[in-house]
Structure formats: structure tokens, C-alpha cells
Design a protein around this motif. Structure first.
Motif: not given
Lengths: 611, 439
Positions: B30, B34, B322, B330, B338
Motif C-alpha cells: 500500500n 500511495a 491516492t 498518505q 489508501t
């Protein structure tokens, strides 16, 4: 207690409660149909700067002089740009494919060097007209990452007043560094009224964030415009200019080099400011500019140059009017003072200032006939009144500056007025040595020649001073911003010259004679139904044919218009300058022309090739 | 001792291990999403966040295996030493540290590698508390029969000296971190108190704490008179139920006095003690203000991103907000947005359940510990994890004020990842040797 495992269920329930709360909250955020869901299909947010339309510029009668027309820029957002049919796009926006490749590769290079962000929109082709827009817009879906941005451009309904209106152009890096309002690529008033009223005219630009979907279509504003700043429309500016007079003056000056300034004496309002040769202001806008600007820059007749406010030429005999006033105020000249002419003024055994043969003159007659010898003597007497030439000269110069010569009217809203030149006594000290000069050394100043330099604005202002019998209002072109009256706000102050009212009678009489009495130098400008007071002049031109100068105001009682005019290489003031001024006055005051033959001769006159 | 008990591999709690590895891996992919950009399109690109996180993961795993080489006794024996070293580093960072985003809490090694000692302070404090509270004689409250002197109006509110020591051991690093201007990490130290209730701290403190938070926020929103009236009503109802309890009315009167004082103090504290950005965050949290420039912007955008994910999400690497770097921070504090955008309700609720499972599993594992040291330590790890989880996801969905603390194991950040790795892997190690401890 340590073996007690019942407590752990309290922990489990606290943790479970929190997790459940979060899941419920997530459910509420994600599952029901709500505003957030709209984001699901959105592809990009685009930050679009909204340029407000610049304020219109009107003439004194409310006629539109400058307005706006929309044009379109083709912009590319590098981060979103996909491979496209370059050739088709180039054909649509009418640019060369190699140029297109050059521009885009520069953009990518800058991104690689991290000098710009990939999400920043960059212009690929600018100032596309409305006609392009409709054809391109239909095909935009083929060009993801490219979009059209609308922006207002200047439009001039009549191709006049280019110099005084000035033009708008892309802002310089020197400005963007100093003033954070301006971003590279923004427009700013570069000269003329556009420059001096920039802040009122430009309004305030806004920023709008819009959604763009995968098909490159704008999908409305981002979060209901919560982060947008509204653009504020520029304010309209009402000028003091009279469009008809301006247009007529430009017509008369066609094929001639020179300048005319017309001012309303009581108010200092500039009615017309003509500089010739001129250009079509529409040529300095958008795509035209790329085509015409280089031509204009290279043109040997310097059409971009505002001759009305440049450093100028010697004002010639128009200066004598002021000389007569200073002499009287200083108590060395009286209406009945007579100086012998005899065809000139002797400076020494070998030098003399020439004059035309005419009878010996008194003050009135000296103006009417523009006697050189007379004013050499007047200048001499003013300076000689004081112990040293320097002291006398300083007194004289002080008056001259108060008349608006050698200064650039700092209170005025006309930008870039040149001072011209009225030399200081220091200048002569340097040239001739301290005490090495006297009135006779610089005698040509007395008749408006020598080192003197003045422009049409200053000469028109001199006519105003006579019309007002002793004062002038700072000449200006701005009348109202929106509904705000600029004069009421104290912008354009009154300036006294220090000459008493009573000394004007005889001077005005002389100027009346110059135009109206047989033998007057400007008889050609005589009008039967309007009494014009005027004074001719000839600016000596060491490089060729002399320049024709004339100043006048009318009517004699309660003057409505004062004019200063310079026509280059036109010889004696009466041949070109005086008739043109007379026609302008007639046009302004009566709106009809009673002397078509004279008008025709002036319109057809071509002095461009005389050197 | 059977050979089975000496087999460390066999005794590792593989559920916890799997949870740890899953969260770390899920965090990494993730972070990649991001931080994704065309310039840094590789998940191993060491100049981008995802690559650095990969490096930190490798280091953390290495650290974890290294920890398994130590004997359990090492952590007990060296707990005070580790705690002392961390305190020294917390003082040093105040003097020599660098300020990053307003917090003077970083040692800068290179421009891209910075270490935040406060992330390790949690581990050190957990160890030292396990040591102190693991003592067989430790208790927060003396047995009721033993001592009546400390009873206040007959209510056993008092705390033993040992209990005070435990509290002070929490407060010292918390105070130092507060001096670093790192409010978020300071608040994390509240999680130690949550663990204390398991070991005898009166639950009344927990209830008083929770009610205090409620009173604090309602007093900001509503007039003092309203809050006091509400308190009086609740007091009356409580009295009706508790009047038969020994000392019940006294407790109620005392609590009413306390909450009245708190109510009256809230406005002055809010206006004069809290700083402008604190007030803003509170107002945003309470929905009173839309601070679209500061923290409100972050939280609002985070909610937007999460909300836009819908039921199933937009798909991995397909989160448009995102990609637009729409939510600030983020990859660190707002990594959950996200998850919300790309994995949708199913994915983000799933992650919450995995955290819940992980934390409950920690508690369960702590409960089965034979050694008090292990048990205390396990509870503290669970409570720290929970507090981070609570504040971080609470912020991301707009239920808690934005205090800026990372989501354990998911958020980008080497210090944070290593801090949690230490906390969790030491417990895994302790747990794996649990059966060796004789009852």
C-alpha cells in the motif's frame, strides 16, 4: 488476581467495541450512495486558473475603445498525456509538427530535471480563436491529457489610440519575482493606460478545481467549489479621450511623422493623443502579435514609439508665448516694449539670430509675427536683470519648469512621459566654465531652440496655461474607474505657474492675431465661426527639413480645447501643423468640417519620405 | 523438560507471526501504491518510499531473528539498562535532534535515514514495566484488610508505592517526548495505563478517564450550565442504583465534585493552555469547523478517499485520489485511506478485523503466560497496538482527533516498524519459551 482470566473479556469487549464502531463508520462512508461515491469514477483533479476579463476601456462619451474577446490555449498535463496522433493535433491547432515536438520534449526535459511538476499544465499552442475551438473541442477525446483553456484577450473595435491605450502582454520574469500575484504566462499591462491602470483593469484571477474523468471531460467542480477562489472581473475605465477626435487626428496624421495632443484646459483631460506613424492595436494581441510585433520593432519609422511624450524637439517659437509671460512677470517687458528687428538679433560682430523682415514690433505684434530678435532681447533682459548670468538663468529656468517643460508630470497617469530637456545652469557651467557664459551665449533658448527639447504634451500643456490664464491641471487620461471619479479623489492636482492673470491679455491678443489678423503666422488656421488663438513654431532640425510646430486653443472665451502639434520634417509651422490643429479644433467643437479642400490637402499630404 | 518444549520453532505463536507478516507485507504494497509515481515505478526503488520500506522490512526481519537468539532472561536482566539508554537518547535528541514536521524527535543519520528514539521508548518502557510489575509482590492497591490508613472517605483510591513507581516510569519518557513537541507519541503512553487495569489498577480510573473525555468535549460544545445539569441528573440516577453499595454515595459525591471542577476548568484550559492548532483539530473533530487548510483538510480528504472506495474498492494501484496525492501524508499517518480507497469496505473492514484478531490474540497469549513478566509485557504490547490502531484509524475515518501517529506495521517509517517489531518479536520470543518456565 494474576491468574484471573476473566478480566481479559473486558479488554476484548473494549477492543471489539472500537473495531465495531470503525466498521460501522466505514460502512457509512463507503457503502450507501453518497457524495463520496462520486469520486469513484473520477480520474483527475485539474487546477484551472480562471482569468477574469480585463475591464473595458471607454472614451469620455462612453464609447467602447477596448473590450475583450475569448481565445483558447491548448494545454497539456504531462502526467495524464498519452501517446496521441500528433499530426492530427498539430493540424487542428495549426502548428508545425516539429515545433510541437520541440515544445513537448522541452517540457519532458524540464520534468526530468525536476524543474516542474508533471501535474502542472503547460501551454502547447496559445491564443486559438473561437473558430478553432469548435472543431478542436469535438475531437478532444482523442487527446487525453490535453485540454483547452479559455481566456480573454484584448479587442479594439476601432484600430486607434494604440500608443496611449498601450498593450497587454505576458508578464516578465522580473515582475513575477517581485509580485507573487503574477505567474509566468499571465498577462499584464505593458504600456499606456493598460499599464497605469493595471490593477483596476485586471481584476483578480481565480482558481477552480475541476474533476476530469477518464474520457478527458470536465466533470464539474471539485467539492462544490469549496476550494475555488472566484475570479473578480476587472473594472471598466472611462478615459478622458474623445474617440472621434482621436480617430480624426490619426487620419490627418496619416503618412506624416509627428504627434498631436489635445487637452481640455479647465480639467487637464487629454482629449486625444496621437503619435504617427501608428499601428493597429489589434496587431499586438494573441497570435497577431507574433506576426506583427517583429515587423513593428524593425520598422525604421518607429511606429511603436509614442512621439507625443518622447524627449522631443526644440519647441521653437511656441516658446515665445511663455517668454513674453516671464518677461512681464519679471518686470522687464511691457506691452509697449519695442525692440528693433532689422532682420535679426546681433549677438556679436559676427553672429546674429536671423529673423524675417518685418516692421519693428511691440509685444502683441512680436507674437503675431513671431519675431526672433524680439525674444532674444526679452530673454537677454530677463537674465540680465540679475547679477550673474547663472542667477538670472536659474530664475528663468524656474519659470520654464513651472510651465511643465523639463519635467514628466509625475502626478499624471500617462506612463513613460519623457522630460525633454531644459538645461540646468550647471550644464552650461560645465560646458563653458563657471562664469564663462552669459545670456547671449545661450540666447537661442529665448526662441525655443538650442538644447531645449519638448514634446507635444508639454506644448499642448503650454496652450492650456494660456487658456487658463496662469495654471494647468496635470494632464491625464483616466476619468472614472467603475463609478469612482478620479478627479474627485484628488488625483490630478492644479499647478500654478506664478504668472499673474493680467499679463495674459496682451499675449492672448498676440496669439489671436497670429491666427486671425492678416500678417499673422497661422492665418491658414483661421476659422470664421470659432476664434482660435495660436502660435506657430519651427523646430530646427540639424538632420534635415525642420519640424512644424503649432499650439492653439479655442474658443478664445471659455476655451474648450488646447492643442499641441508637432509634424516632423514639415517645415514652417503654418504649412502643416496649424491647419491640422485648426481642423481638429473645428471637428471637436462643431463636429463638422467647413473647409473640405484644406482637409483633403492635409489628408493626402505625405511627408514620410522627406528627411 | 521434553524436547518439544525446547523446539522454539514449534512453540512460536504462528497466528501472531502470520498476522505480523501479513500486516507488514500489506503495508508495503500500500505504501507502494500511495507513493507510486512514474519516476519511481519499481517497488524496490530505494530512492522512493516503497523501496525504503522494503529495506526497513528486511532490517526488521533480521532484527526479529536476532532477538530470537537471546534468552528470555536477557530482557528481564537488561530491562532497566535498556530503559535508561532510551531515556538518555530522549534527552540527547532534545539537545542534538533535528526538527521534522514540528517535532524535535529525530536523529538524522543521512538525509534519507532518520531515527526517532521515541518509537523505541515504548519498547523500553514496556520492558521495564514488565520487570517492575512482574515482581510477585507488585500490586497497585493494597489488600483491603491490610491497611485502612490510605482510605479516603472509606474509598480505596490510593495506590501503593510500587504502583506509583510504575506510573512514574511511564510518565518520565512521556514527559520527555512531550518536550519534543510530539503530542501524538506522548498520548500513546496512555496505553500503558490501559494495561494497568489488568494488574489491579482500579477500573474506576478508566471510567473516570472515559467520562472525563466526554465531559471535556461536551463542555467545549455546550454551555457550562447544561453540562452541570446533565452531570447532576446522571449523578441522581447513579445514586438510585448505587445507594446500597458501601460508600456508594460518597463515591458519587466525590465524582460529581471532580466532574464539576473539570467542567468549570475546560473552557479556561481550552482557551489558554491549548495551542491554536490543538483547538482547530478539536473543532474539526467535533464538526464545528471546516479547517480546509490544516488538519481538517487531511481528515476530510482521507474520508473522501475512503468513501470513494465503495464496497469493493477501486482496485490495487487504481485509487485515483491516492494517485493524485490527494490525501497528505498518505504513506505514513493516512495509509488507511489508501486501503479504504483501493480495497473498499471489504478490504478495510477486513484489515480492522485482522488488527482486532491480532490484538485479541496478543491478550490471549499474554493470559497463558506462566511468568508475570511475560504477561505484563504481552498486555502492554497489545494495549500499545490497540491505542495506535484506535487513534490512527479513528483519525482516518474522522472519529478521533488528528494526533499524527502511525498505523502499526502498515505505515511507512523505519523507526515505527522497528519499534513494533521489537515489541512484537520480543513477545513472540518470550511466548515461545513460556513452557520452559516452571509453574
Amino acid at each position: 488476581m494474576n491468574q484471573d482470566s476473566g478480566i481479559k473479556y473486558i479488554y476484548y469487549s473494549i477492543f471489539g467495541f472500537v473495531a465495531l464502531t470503525f466498521i460501522i463508520k466505514l460502512f457509512l462512508l463507503q457503502v450507501p450512495n453518497n457524495a463520496y461515491k462520486e469520486f469513484a469514477n473520477m480520474y483527475a483533479i485539474r487546477r484551472v486558473v480562471k482569468y477574469p476579463a480585463r475591464g473595458n476601456i471607454l472614451d469620455r462619451n462612453g464609447n467602447l475603445m477596448v473590450s475583450n474577446e475569448y481565445a483558447y490555449d491548448l494545454l497539456m498535463v504531462p502526467a495524464e498525456a498519452k501517446p496521441i496522433d500528433t499530426l492530427e493535433l498539430c493540424r487542428l491547432v495549426d502548428i508545425d509538427k516539429t515545433e510541437f515536438i520541440k515544445i513537448t520534449s522541452q517540457v519532458w526535459a524540464r520534468i526530468k530535471e525536476r524543474k516542474m511538476s508533471k501535474t502542472q499544465a503547460v501551454p502547447i499552442a496559445k491564443d486559438l480563436s473561437k473558430e478553432y475551438f469548435s472543431t478542436i473541442q469535438e475531437k478532444m477525446y482523442k487527446f487525453p491529457g490535453y485540454f483547452l483553456d479559455k481566456k480573454p484577450l484584448r479587442k479594439y473595435p476601432k484600430p486607434i489610440a494604440a500608443h496611449i491605450l498601450g498593450y497587454v502582454g505576458e508578464v516578465d520574469t522580473s515582475v513575477t519575482k517581485k509580485n507573487p500575484y503574477y505567474q509566468p504566462g499571465d498577462y499584464i499591462g505593458i504600456s499606456g493606460i493598460e499599464k497605469s491602470y493595471e490593477e483596476s483593469l485586471r481584476g483578480r484571477k481565480g482558481v477552480k478545481k475541476v474533476f476530469v474523468d477518464v474520457h478527458n471531460n470536465e466533470k464539474g467542480s471539485f467539492m462544490n467549489g469549496m476550494y475555488d477562489t472566484a475570479s473578480v472581473q476587472g473594472e471598466n475605465l472611462t478615459t478622458t479621450l474623445d474617440m472621434e477626435l482621436q480617430e480624426y487626428g490619426e487620419m490627418l496624421m496619416r503618412n506624416k511623422k509627428g504627434a498631436i495632443v489635445a487637452i481640455e484646459p479647465k480639467t487637464g483631460e487629454v482629449l486625444a493623443m496621437i503619435s504617427s506613424p501608428t499601428y493597429d492595436p489589434n496587431h499586438m494581441v494573441g497570435r497577431n502579435k507574433r506576426k506583427y510585433y517583429p515587423e513593428l520593432l524593425l520598422d525604421k519609422t518607429k511606429p511603436l514609439y509614442n512621439r507625443a511624450i518622447m524627449d522631443g524637439y526644440p519647441p521653437g517659437s511656441t516658446f515665445k508665448v511663455m517668454e513674453a509671460l516671464i518677461g512681464q512677470q519679471e518686470g522687464v517687458l511691457f506691452p509697449n516694449t519695442v525692440y528693433p528687428c532689422g532682420g535679426g538679433y546681433r549677438i556679436s560682430a559676427t553672429h546674429r539670430v536671423g529673423c524675417h523682415a518685418h516692421p519693428n514690433a511691440d509685444l502683441r505684434y512680436s507674437i503675431q509675427t513671431s519675431c526672433n530678435a524680439y525674444y532674444c532681447a526679452v530673454f537677454n533682459s530677463i537674465v540680465k536683470k540679475y547679477k550673474t548670468a547663472r542667477e538670472g538663468y536659474n530664475v528663468w529656468r524656474n519659470y520654464v519648469v513651472k510651465f511643465g517643460f523639463g519635467q514628466n508630470f509625475p502626478d499624471s497617469d500617462i506612463p513613460n512621459i519623457k522630460k525633454g530637456n531644459v538645461p540646468t545652469s550647471d550644464f552650461y557651467d560645465k560646458r563653458y566654465g563657471k562664469g564663462g557664459w552669459r545670456a547671449l551665449t545661450v540666447i537661442s533658448l529665448g526662441i525655443g531652440q538650442g538644447e531645449l527639447q519638448a514634446n507635444a504634451l508639454q506644448i499642448a500643456n503650454l496652450a492650456c496655461i494660456v487658456a487658463n490664464r496662469g495654471y494647468y491641471i496635470t494632464p491625464h487620461v483616466g476619468k472614472k474607474i467603475g463609478n469612482r471619479d478620479l478627479k474627485a479623489e484628488g488625483y490630478f492636482p492644479k499647478h500654478e505657474t506664478g504668472i499673474d492673470d493680467k499679463y495674459f491679455d496682451i499675449v492672448i491678443e498676440g496669439m489671436y492675431g497670429a491666427v486671425n489678423v492678416p500678417g499673422g503666422t497661422a492665418l491658414v488656421g483661421k476659422l470664421n465661426h470659432i476664434v482660435i488663438c495660436g502660435k506657430t513654431g519651427t523646430a530646427q532640425n540639424p538632420h534635415g527639413e525642420d519640424h512644424s510646430v503649432f499650439m492653439a486653443y479655442a474658443p478664445r472665451e471659455n476655451p474648450k480645447i488646447a492643442i499641441g502639434i508637432l509634424v516632423e520634417n514639415a517645415g514652417f509651422g503654418a504649412t502643416w501643423a496649424a491647419p491640422i490643429a485648426s481642423l481638429m479644433i473645428e471637428k471637436y467643437l462643431t463636429d463638422t468640417i467647413t473647409r473640405p479642400a484644406l482637409e483633403k490637402r492635409m489628408l493626402e499630404g505625405n511627408l514620410m519620405n522627406i528627411k | 523438560m521434553s524436547s518439544r518444549n525446547q523446539n522454539i520453532i514449534g512453540n512460536i505463536d504462528w497466528w501472531l507471526m502470520a498476522g505480523y507478516l501479513f500486516l507488514v507485507f500489506f503495508g508495503w504494497i500500500n505504501i507502494y501504491s500511495a507513493s507510486y509515481s512514474d519516476e519511481h515505478s519499481s517497488i524496490f526503488d530505494l530512492s522512493a518510499e516503497q523501496g525504503k520500506q522494503f529495506m526497513w522490512i528486511c532490517i526488521s526481519l533480521g532484527l526479529g531473528f536476532f532477538l530470537f537468539l537471546f534468552d528470555t532472561k536477557f530482557f528481564q536482566a537488561f530491562s532497566f539498562f535498556i530503559y535508561g539508554s532510551v531515556l538518555v537518547s530522549l534527552v540527547l535528541v532534545l539537545i542534538f535532534g533535528q526538527t521534522v514536521a514540528g517535532n524535535k524527535s529525530w536523529f538524522v543519520i543521512t538525509s534519507s535515514i532518520k531515527i526517532q528514539p521515541s518509537e523505541f521508548a515504548k519498547f523500553a518502557t514496556a520492558l521495564v514495566l514488565a520487570r517492575v510489575m512482574g515482581d510477585n509482590k507488585f500490586s497497585f492497591t493494597p489488600s483491603i484488610s491490610s491497611d485502612n490508613r490510605f482510605k479516603f472517605l472509606g474509598i480505596p483510591f490510593h495506590i501503593t508505592k510500587n504502583g506509583m513507581l510504575a506510573i512514574i516510569l511511564v510518565l518520565i519518557p512521556a514527559a520527555l517526548i512531550l518536550l519534543e513537541n510530539d503530542t501524538g507519541t506522548t498520548l500513546v503512553f496512555l496505553s500503558f495505563f490501559l494495561a494497568f487495569f489488568r494488574f489491579g489498577l482500579n477500573w474506576i480510573f478508566f471510567i473516570v478517564g472515559v467520562i472525563s473525555v466526554v465531559v471535556f468535549f461536551t463542555s467545549i460544545l455546550y454551555p457550562v450550565g447544561f453540562v452541570l445539569t446533565a452531570l447532576a441528573l446522571i449523578g441522581l440516577i447513579a445514586f438510585f442504583f448505587m445507594r446500597n453499595l458501601i460508600g456508594g454515595w460518597k463515591i458519587i459525591v466525590l465524582l460529581l465534585l471532580f466532574f464539576t471542577g473539570l467542567t468549570l476548568a475546560v473552557k479556561p484550559i481550552y482557551n489558554h493552555v491549548l495551542k491554536e492548532h490543538h483547538r482547530k483539530r478539536i473543532m474539526v473533530l467535533l464538526g464545528q469547523e471546516k479547517d480546509m487548510k490544516g488538519s481538517g483538510w487531511n481528515v476530510n480528504n482521507s474520508k473522501m478517499a475512503i468513501g470513494s472506495g465503495g464496497v469493493l474498492g477501486k482496485g490495487y494501484l487504481k485509487g485515483s485520489l491516492t494517485k493524485l496525492k490527494y490525501v497528505p501524508k498518505q504513506h505514513t499517518d493516512f495509509i488507511f485511506s489508501t486501503v479504504g480507497e483501493e480495497w473498499g469496505f471489504v478490504g478495510s473492514a477486513g484489515i480492522i478485523l485482522i488488527y482486532l484478531f491480532f490484538i485479541i490474540r496478543l491478550i490471549a497469549a499474554a493470559e497463558r503466560q506462566r511468568s508475570m513478566f511475560n504477561k505484563v509485557y504481552g498486555y502492554i504490547v497489545a494495549c500499545i497496538m490497540f491505542f495506535h490502531f484506535f487513534m490512527n484509524i479513528g483519525t482516518a475515518v474522522g472519529l478521533a482527533p488528528a494526533v499524527g501517529i502511525p498505523l502499526p506495521l502498515l505505515s511507512y517509517g523505519g523507526s515505527s516498524l522497528m519499534g513494533f517489531t521489537l515489541l512484537i518479536w520480543v513477545f513472540l520470543k518470550l511466548d515461545s519459551q513460556n513452557l520452559q518456565i516452571l509453574r
